[in-house]
Scaffold this motif. Structure first.
Motif, PDB file in Angstrom:
ATOM      1  N   VAL A 214       0.669  -1.204   0.069  1.00 20.45           N
ATOM      2  CA  VAL A 214       0.091   0.053  -0.057  1.00 20.45           C
ATOM      3  C   VAL A 214       0.965   1.365   0.032  1.00 20.45           C
ATOM      4  N   ALA A 215       0.437   2.243  -0.908  1.00 16.53           N
ATOM      5  CA  ALA A 215       1.247   3.381  -0.925  1.00 16.53           C
ATOM      6  C   ALA A 215       0.256   4.302  -1.163  1.00 16.53           C
ATOM      7  N   LEU A 216       0.177   5.394  -0.391  1.00 16.32           N
ATOM      8  CA  LEU A 216      -0.534   6.697  -0.096  1.00 16.32           C
ATOM      9  C   LEU A 216      -0.171   8.151  -0.726  1.00 16.32           C
ATOM     10  N   LEU A 217      -1.170   8.578  -1.445  1.00 13.87           N
ATOM     11  CA  LEU A 217      -0.926   9.769  -2.075  1.00 13.87           C
ATOM     12  C   LEU A 217      -1.819  11.061  -1.430  1.00 13.87           C
ATOM     13  N   PRO A 218      -1.040  12.121  -1.041  1.00 12.61           N
ATOM     14  CA  PRO A 218       0.137  12.572  -1.329  1.00 12.61           C
ATOM     15  C   PRO A 218       1.336  12.258  -0.264  1.00 12.61           C
ATOM     16  N   ASP A 219       0.958  11.490   0.598  1.00  9.80           N
ATOM     17  CA  ASP A 219       1.883  11.129   1.981  1.00  9.80           C
ATOM     18  C   ASP A 219       3.083  10.436   1.216  1.00  9.80           C
ATOM     19  N   ASP A 220       2.812   9.479   0.527  1.00  5.82           N
ATOM     20  CA  ASP A 220       4.287   8.798   0.143  1.00  5.82           C
ATOM     21  C   ASP A 220       4.846   9.142  -1.193  1.00  5.82           C
ATOM     22  N   ALA A 221       4.022   9.571  -2.155  1.00  6.34           N
ATOM     23  CA  ALA A 221       4.371  10.106  -3.400  1.00  6.34           C
ATOM     24  C   ALA A 221       3.240  11.014  -4.010  1.00  6.34           C
ATOM     25  N   SER A 222       4.083  11.915  -5.091  1.00  5.08           N
ATOM     26  CA  SER A 222       3.209  12.725  -5.578  1.00  5.08           C
ATOM     27  C   SER A 222       2.937  12.618  -7.096  1.00  5.08           C
ATOM     28  N   THR A 223       3.536  11.478  -7.713  1.00  7.28           N
ATOM     29  CA  THR A 223       3.266  11.225  -8.900  1.00  7.28           C
ATOM     30  C   THR A 223       2.785   9.789  -9.320  1.00  7.28           C
ATOM     31  N   ALA A 224       2.232   9.222 -10.224  1.00  8.31           N
ATOM     32  CA  ALA A 224       1.628   8.099 -10.416  1.00  8.31           C
ATOM     33  C   ALA A 224       2.752   6.933 -10.413  1.00  8.31           C
ATOM     34  N   ASP A 225       3.896   7.063 -11.119  1.00  4.33           N
ATOM     35  CA  ASP A 225       4.792   6.343 -11.357  1.00  4.33           C
ATOM     36  C   ASP A 225       5.518   6.206  -9.833  1.00  4.33           C
ATOM     37  N   GLU A 226       5.632   7.180  -9.189  1.00  6.57           N
ATOM     38  CA  GLU A 226       6.206   7.077  -7.803  1.00  6.57           C
ATOM     39  C   GLU A 226       5.468   6.190  -6.946  1.00  6.57           C
ATOM     40  N   ALA A 227       3.933   6.508  -6.988  1.00 10.51           N
ATOM     41  CA  ALA A 227       3.061   5.626  -6.257  1.00 10.51           C
ATOM     42  C   ALA A 227       3.368   4.079  -6.376  1.00 10.51           C
ATOM     43  N   ILE A 228       3.180   3.665  -7.918  1.00  7.45           N
ATOM     44  CA  ILE A 228       3.352   2.424  -8.263  1.00  7.45           C
ATOM     45  C   ILE A 228       4.394   1.708  -7.674  1.00  7.45           C
ATOM     46  N   ARG A 229       5.410   2.643  -7.839  1.00  7.04           N
ATOM     47  CA  ARG A 229       6.943   2.017  -7.524  1.00  7.04           C
ATOM     48  C   ARG A 229       6.799   1.735  -5.775  1.00  7.04           C
ATOM     49  N   LYS A 230       6.439   2.621  -5.125  1.00  7.14           N
ATOM     50  CA  LYS A 230       6.575   2.375  -3.669  1.00  7.14           C
ATOM     51  C   LYS A 230       5.524   1.325  -3.145  1.00  7.14           C
ATOM     52  N   ALA A 231       4.359   1.240  -3.918  1.00  6.26           N
ATOM     53  CA  ALA A 231       3.629   0.219  -3.578  1.00  6.26           C
ATOM     54  C   ALA A 231       4.216  -1.046  -3.872  1.00  6.26           C
ATOM     55  N   ASP A 232       4.865  -1.101  -5.064  1.00  4.80           N
ATOM     56  CA  ASP A 232       5.722  -2.404  -5.179  1.00  4.80           C
ATOM     57  C   ASP A 232       6.877  -2.904  -4.013  1.00  4.80           C
ATOM     58  N   LEU A 233       7.448  -1.732  -3.410  1.00  8.52           N
ATOM     59  CA  LEU A 233       8.540  -1.913  -2.586  1.00  8.52           C
ATOM     60  C   LEU A 233       7.779  -2.526  -1.289  1.00  8.52           C
ATOM     61  N   ALA A 234       6.412  -1.896  -1.041  1.00 10.38           N
ATOM     62  CA  ALA A 234       5.656  -2.403   0.119  1.00 10.38           C
ATOM     63  C   ALA A 234       5.236  -3.796   0.146  1.00 10.38           C
ATOM     64  N   LEU A 235       4.755  -4.186  -1.522  1.00  9.62           N
ATOM     65  CA  LEU A 235       4.457  -5.446  -1.700  1.00  9.62           C
ATOM     66  C   LEU A 235       5.827  -6.555  -1.431  1.00  9.62           C
ATOM     67  N   TYR A 236       6.860  -6.077  -1.830  1.00 10.94           N
ATOM     68  CA  TYR A 236       7.969  -6.806  -1.771  1.00 10.94           C
ATOM     69  C   TYR A 236       8.031  -7.350  -0.214  1.00 10.94           C
ATOM     70  N   ARG A 237       7.835  -6.362   0.743  1.00  8.36           N
ATOM     71  CA  ARG A 237       8.012  -6.668   2.104  1.00  8.36           C
ATOM     72  C   ARG A 237       7.005  -7.803   2.473  1.00  8.36           C
ATOM     73  N   ALA A 238       5.712  -7.223   1.977  1.00  8.15           N
ATOM     74  CA  ALA A 238       4.544  -8.424   2.448  1.00  8.15           C
ATOM     75  C   ALA A 238       4.978  -9.779   1.883  1.00  8.15           C
ATOM     76  N   LYS A 239       5.363  -9.857   0.528  1.00  6.28           N
ATOM     77  CA  LYS A 239       5.437 -11.214   0.043  1.00  6.28           C
ATOM     78  C   LYS A 239       6.583 -11.768   0.628  1.00  6.28           C
ATOM     79  N   ALA A 240       7.648 -11.210   1.469  1.00  6.86           N
ATOM     80  CA  ALA A 240       8.353 -11.959   2.096  1.00  6.86           C
ATOM     81  C   ALA A 240       8.040 -12.766   3.393  1.00  6.86           C
ATOM     82  N   GLU A 241       6.722 -12.275   3.951  1.00  5.60           N
ATOM     83  CA  GLU A 241       6.142 -13.233   4.959  1.00  5.60           C
ATOM     84  C   GLU A 241       5.625 -14.283   4.562  1.00  5.60           C
ATOM     85  N   ARG A 242       5.668 -14.572   3.205  1.00  8.10           N
ATOM     86  CA  ARG A 242       4.993 -15.872   2.797  1.00  8.10           C
ATOM     87  C   ARG A 242       3.588 -16.004   3.342  1.00  8.10           C
ATOM     88  N   ARG A 243       2.833 -15.337   3.435  1.00  9.31           N
ATOM     89  CA  ARG A 243       1.339 -15.278   3.687  1.00  9.31           C
ATOM     90  C   ARG A 243       0.449 -14.063   3.428  1.00  9.31           C
TER      91      ARG A 243
END
Length: 516
Positions: A214-243
């Motif tokens: 999950v990424a929030l606008l405008p808290d985490d990102a101000s552009t569309a590309d930045e929001a998707i990239r930061k949501a992807d980083l958060a997803l990477y952390r979520a997938k590491a928990e394997r649940r």
């Protein structure tokens, strides 16, 4: 298409002929008007009226046909444009919005910030276990699962939220004008709950979950590309928990990911420049102090002489597919270094997790040994207990040819992977290496009892027992008392040249027994 154009051309030709005939006929009437009788002129006038009427009706019919054809053509073009737009903005399998439509909507949302205290949220989802469904039951079953997942996502989000499929098993949600992070968390929890129910595909019910970033606008990102990239980083952390779980973006994620990207690029360059070389950790006979072997450990020293520890770069190498190359280079260099050691001094190497899935691993290792003229009996491969527990059959298939060739197999990190007697018997091992976390704390009664129990289990199965990470003399004496005769001191790694020197003067240096 060709017939339609031919009919249209014939219609145009017929209209032209009728107009020409009318003009010729009228010209004749006008030219003969002075010579014709009254009756003849009346008849000619009637002919002109009838001919004009027929011509008018014909032209009207022709015009109507042309109008109907034009209307059909416009309708066809409108339908084609709608279909093209639908294909351009809609996922053909699930009917959801596709990446293009989502990115346009997200750009509009980023350009229209929410009211004070409110946020837009981007929730990026990746399904758990979907690849296994595709591999086991086929892509047809996988498509059915994706369709059901899409329906559940539409059910679980708010009415005005946009749900899109980015491709494969990756989905994304844009939730506008939320009250704050708690609202975004509520949507993520509803999605996880909705996917917790098994999905029926064919005659099989599949358990499908999801990791959500999950990424929030405008808290985490101000552009569309930045929001998707930061949501992807958060997803990477979520997938590491394997649940099934969700994670919000945090600034540390961005820093760590940039650091990881830098290490990956530097690692590739280090491989090209042969900067990753083996260093050696000695294995000693605890009673005599004689060195009986060395464990080869990948060591990376940068151009600025910075030492990068293996636990930092090996996981990245595994993820990027560089693990095999590093392991092959380390084995080759280690065999060359060990060629000058006495025949009784063994060489041990670790097997990386990705290597255990390589069916050609044994053949590759044996080719390297043959090229280096290094006897298989002098090599020991260490496999982490956790890897064996995860997939015993894969470990057996991969390493059986090595053992048949004379290579010894050691179970590393013994005591941490919950292996049982069945695993140990079926796997066909020669040695167990008690994990250093037990050995380092042997001055404590609980740890000492655990080491004695593990040593007794190994000896009872007829295996050699080694201890990893011996911290001090007292621990060495306790290990001897437990029946353990071999171990690795908690000392630093040494170069190939230093290892050769240690072999020559090792006796009594590390002795914990009566000869010291």
């Amino acid at each position: 298409m060709r017939n339609r154009f031919a009919i249209r051309d014939l219609g145009l030709l017929l209209a032209a002929v009728l107009v020409a005939a009318y003009l010729v006929f009228e010209l004749r009437v006008l030219m003969d008007a002075d010579t014709d009788t009254f009756e003849e002129q009346s008849f000619a006038l009637h002919e002109v009226l009838v001919f004009s009427t027929v011509l008018s009706v014909g032209l009207l019919l022709f015009a109507w046909r042309r109008y109907a054809a034009l209307k059909r053509e416009v309708a066809r073009r409108v339908a084609a444009e709608q279909t093209a737009r639908q294909l351009a903005y809609q996922d053909p399998l699930t009917g959801l919005a596709n990446r293009r439509q989502f990115e346009e909507a997200l750009r509009q949302a980023a350009g229209s910030p929410p009211a004070a205290g409110h946020v837009h949220a981007v929730l990026l989802l990746d399904l758990n276990g979907f690849k296994q469904i595709n591999d086991t039951y086929g892509h047809g079953a996988g498509d059915e699962v994706l369709i059901v997942v899409a329906q559940r996502l539409l059910r679980d989000v708010r009415e005005n939220d946009l749900v899109a499929r980015l491709g494969g098993d990756e989905f994304i949600v844009l939730a506008r004008h939320l009250l704050g992070p708690d609202d975004a968390a509520s949507i993520a929890l509803r999605i996880i709950q909705g996917l917790s129910e098994p999905v029926a595909a064919g005659t099989v019910r599949h358990q499908v979950g999801a990791g959500i970033g999950v990424a929030l606008l405008p808290d985490d990102a101000s552009t569309a590309d930045e929001a998707i990239r930061k949501a992807d980083l958060a997803l990477y952390r979520a997938k590491a928990e394997r649940r099934s779980t969700f994670r919000f973006f945090e600034e540390d994620m961005d820093r760590l990911m940039r650091e990881r990207d830098r290490i990956e690029r530097d690692l590739r360059q280090a491989l090209e420049e042969s900067r990753i070389q083996p260093r050696f950790r000695p294995s000693i006979d605890l009673k005599s102090g004689r060195i009986v072997g060395f464990e080869a450990v990948p060591s990376w020293r940068t151009a600025t002489e910075e030492e990068i520890p293996p636990e930092r770069f090996l996981p990245i190498a595994e993820e990027t597919g560089l693990g095999h190359r590093i392991a092959a280079d380390i084995l080759k260099a280690s065999c060359e270094a060990a060629a000058c050691w006495p025949q009784e001094v063994a060489l041990s190497i670790d097997i990386l997790p990705s290597q255990l899935k390589d069916q050609d691993l044994s053949a590759s290792i044996l080719r390297t040994l043959d090229d280096a003229g290094f006897a298989p009996e002098r090599l020991e491969v260490d496999v982490s207990e956790n890897l064996v527990v995860q997939d015993l059959n894969a470990a057996k298939r991969t390493l059986a040819p090595l053992r048949a060739a004379g290579v010894r197999i050691a179970l590393d990190n013994f005591g941490t992977g919950y292996s049982n007697l069945y695993h140990m018997q079926e796997f066909g091992i020669d040695k167990v290496k008690i994990d250093r976390r037990f050995v380092e704390n042997m001055v404590e009664d609980d740890a000492a009892r655990m080491v004695r129990a593990l040593a007794g289990l190994g000896h009872g199965l007829g295996l050699s027992v080694s201890a990893d990470g011996i911290p001090e003399d007292a621990a060495g004496h306790l290990l001897l008392a437990s029946g353990i005769r071999e171990g690795q001191p908690q000392s630093g790694l040494v170069s190939a040249a230093e290892a050769s020197g240690m072999v020559a003067g090792s006796r009594d240096r590390f002795a914990y027994g009566e000869t010291r």
